[in-house]
Motif scaffolding. Structure first.
Motif, PDB file in Angstrom:
ATOM      1  N   MET A  36      63.907  84.348  86.863  1.00 52.51           N
ATOM      2  CA  MET A  36      63.676  85.421  85.897  1.00 52.51           C
ATOM      3  C   MET A  36      62.660  84.997  84.851  1.00 52.51           C
ATOM      4  SD  MET A  36      65.797  87.755  87.018  1.00 52.51           S
ATOM      5  CE  MET A  36      66.096  88.910  85.689  1.00 52.51           C
ATOM      6  N   LYS A  37      61.878  85.942  84.388  1.00 50.74           N
ATOM      7  CA  LYS A  37      60.844  85.677  83.379  1.00 50.74           C
ATOM      8  C   LYS A  37      61.294  86.067  81.983  1.00 50.74           C
ATOM      9  CE  LYS A  37      58.128  84.310  86.638  1.00 50.74           C
ATOM     10  NZ  LYS A  37      57.919  82.853  86.828  1.00 50.74           N
ATOM     11  N   THR A  38      62.556  86.397  81.829  1.00 54.29           N
ATOM     12  CA  THR A  38      63.096  86.754  80.519  1.00 54.29           C
ATOM     13  C   THR A  38      64.011  85.634  80.031  1.00 54.29           C
ATOM     14  OG1 THR A  38      64.803  88.016  81.684  1.00 54.29           O
ATOM     15  CG2 THR A  38      62.943  89.251  80.775  1.00 54.29           C
ATOM     16  N   PRO A  39      64.128  85.448  78.723  1.00 50.28           N
ATOM     17  CA  PRO A  39      64.922  84.325  78.196  1.00 50.28           C
ATOM     18  C   PRO A  39      66.417  84.533  78.380  1.00 50.28           C
ATOM     19  CG  PRO A  39      64.168  85.709  76.410  1.00 50.28           C
ATOM     20  CD  PRO A  39      63.492  86.229  77.650  1.00 50.28           C
ATOM     21  N   HIS A  40      67.126  83.416  78.455  1.00 52.30           N
ATOM     22  CA  HIS A  40      68.571  83.442  78.558  1.00 52.30           C
ATOM     23  C   HIS A  40      69.229  83.123  77.226  1.00 52.30           C
ATOM     24  CE1 HIS A  40      67.272  83.037  82.712  1.00 52.30           C
ATOM     25  NE2 HIS A  40      68.423  83.560  83.049  1.00 52.30           N
ATOM     26  N   ALA A  41      68.425  82.689  76.252  1.00 48.01           N
ATOM     27  CA  ALA A  41      68.987  82.345  74.946  1.00 48.01           C
ATOM     28  C   ALA A  41      67.864  82.296  73.921  1.00 48.01           C
ATOM     29  CB  ALA A  41      69.709  80.998  75.006  1.00 48.01           C
ATOM     30  N   ILE A  42      68.247  82.361  72.647  1.00 46.27           N
ATOM     31  CA  ILE A  42      67.292  82.200  71.553  1.00 46.27           C
ATOM     32  C   ILE A  42      67.848  81.169  70.576  1.00 46.27           C
ATOM     33  CG2 ILE A  42      66.135  84.446  71.653  1.00 46.27           C
ATOM     34  CD1 ILE A  42      68.157  85.465  69.585  1.00 46.27           C
ATOM     35  N   LEU A  43      66.973  80.355  70.030  1.00 47.00           N
ATOM     36  CA  LEU A  43      67.323  79.346  69.033  1.00 47.00           C
ATOM     37  C   LEU A  43      66.651  79.727  67.732  1.00 47.00           C
ATOM     38  CD1 LEU A  43      68.303  76.567  67.980  1.00 47.00           C
ATOM     39  CD2 LEU A  43      66.256  75.561  69.050  1.00 47.00           C
ATOM     40  N   LEU A  44      67.439  79.948  66.686  1.00 50.21           N
ATOM     41  CA  LEU A  44      66.914  80.378  65.387  1.00 50.21           C
ATOM     42  C   LEU A  44      66.475  79.168  64.558  1.00 50.21           C
ATOM     43  CD1 LEU A  44      66.941  83.476  64.703  1.00 50.21           C
ATOM     44  CD2 LEU A  44      68.607  82.827  66.427  1.00 50.21           C
ATOM     45  N   HIS A  45      65.381  79.328  63.821  1.00 51.68           N
ATOM     46  CA  HIS A  45      64.850  78.244  62.982  1.00 51.68           C
ATOM     47  C   HIS A  45      64.848  78.585  61.491  1.00 51.68           C
ATOM     48  CE1 HIS A  45      63.719  76.109  66.561  1.00 51.68           C
ATOM     49  NE2 HIS A  45      62.896  77.063  66.953  1.00 51.68           N
ATOM     50  N   THR A  46      65.325  79.787  61.137  1.00 50.63           N
ATOM     51  CA  THR A  46      65.316  80.192  59.731  1.00 50.63           C
ATOM     52  C   THR A  46      66.633  80.876  59.379  1.00 50.63           C
ATOM     53  OG1 THR A  46      64.355  82.373  60.232  1.00 50.63           O
ATOM     54  CG2 THR A  46      62.815  80.564  59.770  1.00 50.63           C
ATOM     55  N   GLY A  47      66.896  81.025  58.081  1.00 49.33           N
ATOM     56  CA  GLY A  47      68.046  81.775  57.598  1.00 49.33           C
ATOM     57  C   GLY A  47      69.373  81.068  57.805  1.00 49.33           C
ATOM     58  N   GLY A  48      70.460  81.828  57.665  1.00 51.30           N
ATOM     59  CA  GLY A  48      71.797  81.265  57.762  1.00 51.30           C
ATOM     60  C   GLY A  48      72.183  80.822  59.150  1.00 51.30           C
ATOM     61  N   LEU A  49      71.398  81.206  60.147  1.00 53.50           N
ATOM     62  CA  LEU A  49      71.669  80.806  61.526  1.00 53.50           C
ATOM     63  C   LEU A  49      70.681  79.753  62.029  1.00 53.50           C
ATOM     64  CD1 LEU A  49      72.502  84.340  62.987  1.00 53.50           C
ATOM     65  CD2 LEU A  49      74.106  82.463  62.584  1.00 53.50           C
ATOM     66  N   LYS A  50      70.013  79.098  61.111  1.00 49.15           N
ATOM     67  CA  LYS A  50      69.070  78.054  61.493  1.00 49.15           C
ATOM     68  C   LYS A  50      69.778  76.974  62.299  1.00 49.15           C
ATOM     69  CE  LYS A  50      65.840  74.683  59.523  1.00 49.15           C
ATOM     70  NZ  LYS A  50      65.255  74.144  58.267  1.00 49.15           N
ATOM     71  N   GLY A  51      69.203  76.648  63.459  1.00 45.16           N
ATOM     72  CA  GLY A  51      69.780  75.623  64.309  1.00 45.16           C
ATOM     73  C   GLY A  51      70.869  76.119  65.246  1.00 45.16           C
ATOM     74  N   TYR A  52      71.077  77.451  65.295  1.00 39.22           N
ATOM     75  CA  TYR A  52      72.101  78.009  66.179  1.00 39.22           C
ATOM     76  C   TYR A  52      71.466  78.769  67.338  1.00 39.22           C
ATOM     77  CZ  TYR A  52      76.107  76.706  63.365  1.00 39.22           C
ATOM     78  OH  TYR A  52      77.082  75.988  62.724  1.00 39.22           O
ATOM     79  N   VAL A  53      72.178  78.753  68.478  1.00 40.13           N
ATOM     80  CA  VAL A  53      71.691  79.363  69.708  1.00 40.13           C
ATOM     81  C   VAL A  53      72.546  80.573  70.054  1.00 40.13           C
ATOM     82  CG1 VAL A  53      71.278  79.019  72.181  1.00 40.13           C
ATOM     83  CG2 VAL A  53      70.869  77.139  70.563  1.00 40.13           C
TER      84      VAL A  53
END
Length: 320
Positions: free
Chosen positions: A88-105
């Motif tokens: 598949m060419k679509t992502p299975h997850a996202i990793l946040l780098h900003t805000g209160g969810l920084k570092g969460y997947v």
């Protein structure tokens, strides 16, 4: 819950607007994909992306790091994660780098094989920690009327009370007129109660939008796996036998354990999906197994002769 392609839009919205709310999740969360746990943590977050129910977000350090291809998006505000084994060419997850969810997947729920809260599998989406379900037997007379016609009557029902939802009255099948029912082909699932289906035919017509691992055994509840098998083109006689065997096994098990909603026809008019039932509900909702439930929003319900006010919920639309 969003399909994988929508994860990028979700990430952009989280970066720009933030979630509705975030809470710590004290429970152990594990995520299974392709026969291995790709995440295992006791430091997950409950994240409400909308007001209705939460999703699990897990710390980046709890996620296996050697199975992903990464691509930074939105000027580095988040990273899209692509499972290396997936075509598949679509992502299975996202990793946040900003805000209160920084570092969460945030993983796409449907693209994973299974989710576990402690030792119990969780279906559809995480259970809301502020929501509970209670089921109580009821001996009061309950009567259901559709367009002026009595279609059910009983003094032996189960009432299901769910936080934030109207009470639901589950009736014995013999309490409902059988001559007005016809099967529907709608399928729904509930993390609290289980799968409910309007049986019609083999369930292989739903859109396929998630990666399906190539190794069996497959879980019967996930119809997308049937879609994946049905659409694969065998490259050899051995692969043909493999696909045929597992598609047959999956669909046989699926049809044996997933059951019906019904349409109701009264005074010459058909009311779509007016009744649902669960033959094999989750353990916590076992008392409603095999019982029929009408949408309070769409019928008139009388309890001991008193007519209930129809609740207003998202199940009622202008064309309902």
């Amino acid at each position: 819950m969003p399909p994988p392609a929508v994860l990028l839009d979700l990430a952009k919205s989280l970066v720009e607007k933030g979630p509705v709310k975030i809470e710590d999740c004290p429970r152990r969360i594990r995520i299974l994909l392709d026969k291995e746990y790709i995440a295992d943590t006791t430091h997950a977050k409950y994240v409400w992306e909308h007001p209705y129910y939460p999703q699990y977000y897990v710390p980046r350090e709890s996620v296996k790091s050697d199975i992903w291809t990464e691509a930074k998006e939105l000027d580095g505000a988040f990273t899209a994660l692509y499972f290396k084994k997936s075509p598949m060419k679509t992502p299975h997850a996202i990793l946040l780098h900003t805000g209160g969810l920084k570092g969460y997947v945030r993983f796409d729920w449907g693209a994973m094989d299974a989710w576990y809260e402690e030792e119990q599998e969780v279906y559809v989406h995480p259970l809301d920690p502020h929501c509970r379900v209670d089921i109580r037997p009821c001996s009061r007379e309950i009567k259901v009327v559709v367009d002026g016609v009595e279609v059910a009557k009983t003094t032996n029902s189960m009432i299901l009370f769910e936080t934030g939802a109207p009470p639901r009255y589950y009736l014995l099948q013999t309490s409902v007129r059988q001559d007005i029912l016809s099967r529907s082909d709608t399928l729904t699932s509930c993390p609290y109660k289980g799968d409910a289906k309007y049986d019609k035919t083999l369930p292989i017509s739903l859109p396929l939008n998630t990666f399906i691992p190539s190794n069996p055994p497959f879980k019967s509840r996930d119809i997308r796996q049937a879609n994946a098998l049905a659409r694969q083109v065998p490259q050899s006689p051995q692969e043909y036998l493999f696909l045929s065997y597992h598609l047959h096994a999956l669909l046989t098990h699926f049809l044996a354990t997933t059951h019906s909603y019904y349409n109701v026809t009264v005074n010459g008019k058909e009311y779509k999906d007016l009744i649902w039932w669960y033959k094999f509900p989750t353990h916590d909702s076992a008392f409603i197994a095999g019982r029929y439930c009408f949408y309070n929003e769409k019928v008139d319900i009388f309890i001991d002769g008193e007519k209930l006010v129809r609740p207003k919920t998202h199940f009622v639309t202008p064309d309902s």
